[in-house]
Design an enzyme around this catalytic site. Sequence first.
Site, mmCIF file in Angstrom:
data_model
loop_
_atom_site.group_PDB
_atom_site.id
_atom_site.type_symbol
_atom_site.label_atom_id
_atom_site.label_comp_id
_atom_site.label_asym_id
_atom_site.label_seq_id
_atom_site.Cartn_x
_atom_site.Cartn_y
_atom_site.Cartn_z
ATOM 1 N N LYS A 58 43.613 56.637 16.216
ATOM 2 C CA LYS A 58 42.615 55.641 16.616
ATOM 3 C C LYS A 58 42.174 55.898 18.053
ATOM 4 O O LYS A 58 42.904 55.658 18.999
ATOM 5 C CB LYS A 58 43.164 54.223 16.525
ATOM 6 C CG LYS A 58 42.013 53.210 16.632
ATOM 7 C CD LYS A 58 42.449 51.821 17.001
ATOM 8 C CE LYS A 58 42.571 51.574 18.465
ATOM 9 N NZ LYS A 58 41.325 51.735 19.239
ATOM 10 N N GLY A 65 48.231 53.822 26.945
ATOM 11 C CA GLY A 65 47.368 52.707 27.332
ATOM 12 C C GLY A 65 48.087 51.848 28.347
ATOM 13 O O GLY A 65 49.033 52.305 29.011
ATOM 14 N N SER A 66 47.662 50.611 28.443
ATOM 15 C CA SER A 66 48.230 49.734 29.462
ATOM 16 C C SER A 66 49.644 49.293 29.070
ATOM 17 O O SER A 66 49.996 49.248 27.883
ATOM 18 C CB SER A 66 47.339 48.505 29.623
ATOM 19 O OG SER A 66 47.239 47.833 28.378
ATOM 20 N N THR A 67 50.432 48.948 30.069
ATOM 21 C CA THR A 67 51.800 48.486 29.830
ATOM 22 C C THR A 67 51.777 47.197 29.009
ATOM 23 O O THR A 67 52.598 46.996 28.109
ATOM 24 C CB THR A 67 52.516 48.282 31.175
ATOM 25 O OG1 THR A 67 52.593 49.561 31.822
ATOM 26 C CG2 THR A 67 53.914 47.731 31.007
ATOM 27 N N GLU A 68 50.801 46.353 29.303
ATOM 28 C CA GLU A 68 50.670 45.082 28.598
ATOM 29 C C GLU A 68 50.483 45.296 27.082
ATOM 30 O O GLU A 68 51.197 44.699 26.265
ATOM 31 C CB GLU A 68 49.421 44.424 29.185
ATOM 32 C CG GLU A 68 49.251 42.986 28.947
ATOM 33 C CD GLU A 68 47.854 42.568 29.457
ATOM 34 O OE1 GLU A 68 47.172 43.360 30.157
ATOM 35 O OE2 GLU A 68 47.459 41.452 29.110
ATOM 36 N N GLY A 92 51.079 48.091 25.513
ATOM 37 C CA GLY A 92 52.255 48.855 25.079
ATOM 38 C C GLY A 92 53.370 47.934 24.609
ATOM 39 O O GLY A 92 54.041 48.194 23.599
ATOM 40 N N GLU A 128 53.210 56.073 26.661
ATOM 41 C CA GLU A 128 52.751 56.541 27.977
ATOM 42 C C GLU A 128 51.879 55.431 28.530
ATOM 43 O O GLU A 128 50.784 55.192 28.033
ATOM 44 C CB GLU A 128 51.989 57.856 27.803
ATOM 45 C CG GLU A 128 52.078 58.723 29.026
ATOM 46 C CD GLU A 128 50.816 58.666 29.849
ATOM 47 O OE1 GLU A 128 50.727 57.756 30.701
ATOM 48 O OE2 GLU A 128 49.934 59.511 29.652
ATOM 49 N N CYS A 167 46.008 57.245 34.462
ATOM 50 C CA CYS A 167 47.271 56.518 34.589
ATOM 51 C C CYS A 167 48.084 57.118 35.725
ATOM 52 O O CYS A 167 48.944 56.477 36.301
ATOM 53 C CB CYS A 167 48.040 56.546 33.277
ATOM 54 S SG CYS A 167 47.997 58.146 32.492
ATOM 55 N N GLU A 207 47.777 47.975 38.603
ATOM 56 C CA GLU A 207 47.015 49.178 38.279
ATOM 57 C C GLU A 207 45.530 48.811 38.207
ATOM 58 O O GLU A 207 45.131 47.960 37.420
ATOM 59 C CB GLU A 207 47.475 49.747 36.936
ATOM 60 C CG GLU A 207 46.776 51.051 36.606
ATOM 61 C CD GLU A 207 47.288 51.705 35.329
ATOM 62 O OE1 GLU A 207 47.507 50.990 34.341
ATOM 63 O OE2 GLU A 207 47.461 52.937 35.339
HETATM 64 P P1 ADP Z 1 43.054 50.593 28.734
HETATM 65 O O1 ADP Z 1 43.436 49.623 29.789
HETATM 66 O O2 ADP Z 1 43.177 52.020 29.093
HETATM 67 O O3 ADP Z 1 41.791 50.223 27.996
HETATM 68 P P2 ADP Z 1 44.487 49.537 26.526
HETATM 69 O O4 ADP Z 1 45.951 49.445 26.528
HETATM 70 O O5 ADP Z 1 43.676 48.297 26.555
HETATM 71 O O6 ADP Z 1 44.208 50.488 27.727
HETATM 72 O O7 ADP Z 1 43.964 50.411 25.299
HETATM 73 C C1 ADP Z 1 44.544 51.622 24.917
HETATM 74 C C2 ADP Z 1 44.425 51.776 23.415
HETATM 75 O O8 ADP Z 1 45.173 50.734 22.797
HETATM 76 C C3 ADP Z 1 42.989 51.640 22.887
HETATM 77 O O9 ADP Z 1 42.816 52.555 21.804
HETATM 78 C C4 ADP Z 1 42.960 50.219 22.393
HETATM 79 O O10 ADP Z 1 42.001 49.996 21.375
HETATM 80 C C5 ADP Z 1 44.363 50.051 21.854
HETATM 81 N N1 ADP Z 1 44.831 48.666 21.742
HETATM 82 C C6 ADP Z 1 44.418 47.578 22.443
HETATM 83 N N2 ADP Z 1 45.056 46.463 22.028
HETATM 84 C C7 ADP Z 1 45.908 46.837 21.036
HETATM 85 C C8 ADP Z 1 46.867 46.167 20.221
HETATM 86 N N3 ADP Z 1 47.082 44.871 20.315
HETATM 87 N N4 ADP Z 1 47.589 46.902 19.344
HETATM 88 C C9 ADP Z 1 47.409 48.235 19.243
HETATM 89 N N5 ADP Z 1 46.513 48.923 19.966
HETATM 90 C C10 ADP Z 1 45.770 48.251 20.862
#
Ligand code: ADP
Length: 501
Positions: A198, A251-254, A256, A273, A307, A404
């Site tokens: 995805k 992606g973000s820690t939140e 994650g 990561e 990151c 961040e």
């Molecule tokens: P960024 O801050 O880099 O946008 P995110 O953590 O928001 O990072 O997004 C990174 C990836 O995680 C994207 O592909 C996003 O669509 C996906 N994502 C966002 N929310 C969720 C979730 N609840 N569950 C799984 N994947 C998610």
Amino acid sequence: MSTATLPDLHPLLKDFLSRQRHKLLIDGAPVDAASGRTFETLNPATGERLGTVAEGAAADVDRAVAAARKALSGPWAKLSPAERERVLHKAADLLESRAEAFAQLEVLDNGKPIREAKNGDLPLAVGLLRYFGGWPTKIHGETTPVSVPYFPGAKFLHYTVREPVGVVGAIIPWNFPLLMAVERLAPALACGNTVVLKPAEQTPLAALWLGELLLEAGVPPGVVNVVPGFGPTAGAAIAAHMGIDKVTFTGSTEVGREVVKASAGNMKRLSMELGGKSPNIVFADADLDAAAKGIFMGVFYNQGQCCSAGSRVFIERSIYDKALEAFAARAKTVRQGNPLDPKTHMGPLVSAEQRDRVLSYIESGKKEGAQLLAGGAAAPGAGFFVQPTVFGGVKDEMTIAREEIFGPVASVTPFDTVEEAVARANGTDYGLVSAVWTKDVKKAHRMAQMIKAGTVWINCYHFVDAAAPWGGVKQSGYGREKGPWAIENYTTLKSVWVDLN
Ligand code: ADP
């Protein structure tokens, strides 16, 4: 620069973009989302629509997982390791031959400057395919001397076998759309897994085009499925899916944290990561020209949307004023503009939302009393540009020093001793990367021992290679992508006992 002098788009890219409506890629075929829904992806340099994309959600993830599961025991598994290598090398060759077109696509969908896409993202992506393309014939188990206490003198043969994990769900961000996709697909495929990928909703196109390229290279249908969509729907469906054996998330820690919780249902294996707030530490005895470049590139590369951005800059007090002044002066000379122009240093941020987020951090820096020395505002124009911004006199407790930002914002602060630099560098929940600038070899290695981070760069910044491990400690995540460690990540180890008595 007038558009007349800009490079024409590559014919292959023109052809790809002329489709206008981009579908999901499931079981080797383009398909609409089950819901029939679509979303738009924009060119962040202009705010204009670049394409319309099928919006995958849970039902599409189900279809993709079914295809991936079927493919796991299908032709991909039946290819010999040598044949799998040939497919991955062919994919590398195809990508290399289309590097210009893919680089332009990255620029249009993400906003990064063409010079970075061409010199960074593309060669690194090709390198990953070549590096992991060499692995299938080298993935092997071992024989192990074993003893069984209740059969003294008895003979056994024991060996291990490395097997694919199964169906891998890959959830990736928008900052390096192609590179992140390849970084997951190359090792996953080398190990014989199948994948549901995805891409981020902001940048879905490179992964879709890459999926087609992999089919052309000989990856059988169903082995790589690409399901663009939104995090809370498509992403969450991957994280929770009982038919997915492993999730690799960047992606973000939140977010994650949500993925970790959602993955518990079937005990998925995870590699995570996550975010960073990385220290870039300059000692007075450094090669100051090199350090100046390293600070600059460390925080402003990819518009700061890394990151691994070196967003906390620590400068030894005796050189602090001069170095900070030079850094701020340099930030003011950055050429921002059309990212397709080879002379452009810095493009727009990926989206209006990201621009606004970064601007609100800049406001918080001003309010909390940091010294604004360069930038500090959106840049004019229709795109999502933010000026490269330098704050001096930043205190560790300020929001801009703790959170961040994921944008072109540097927090600069002086320090006095090695101990202080280490304590403050480590005074964060994150631990992805770090850098130290000094000519003193002992000091450099002592720092490397004391800093808590997945990577320590000494007198360099942002160096990565397919063979070097990548990942963080603390809340920057766990698991290592790249190198032999990725092979461990994408395989399971089976133990086989044979009674020889
Ligand atoms: P960024 O801050 O880099 O946008 P995110 O953590 O928001 O990072 O997004 C990174 C990836 O995680 C994207 O592909 C996003 O669509 C996906 N994502 C966002 N929310 C969720 C979730 N609840 N569950 C799984 N994947 C998610």
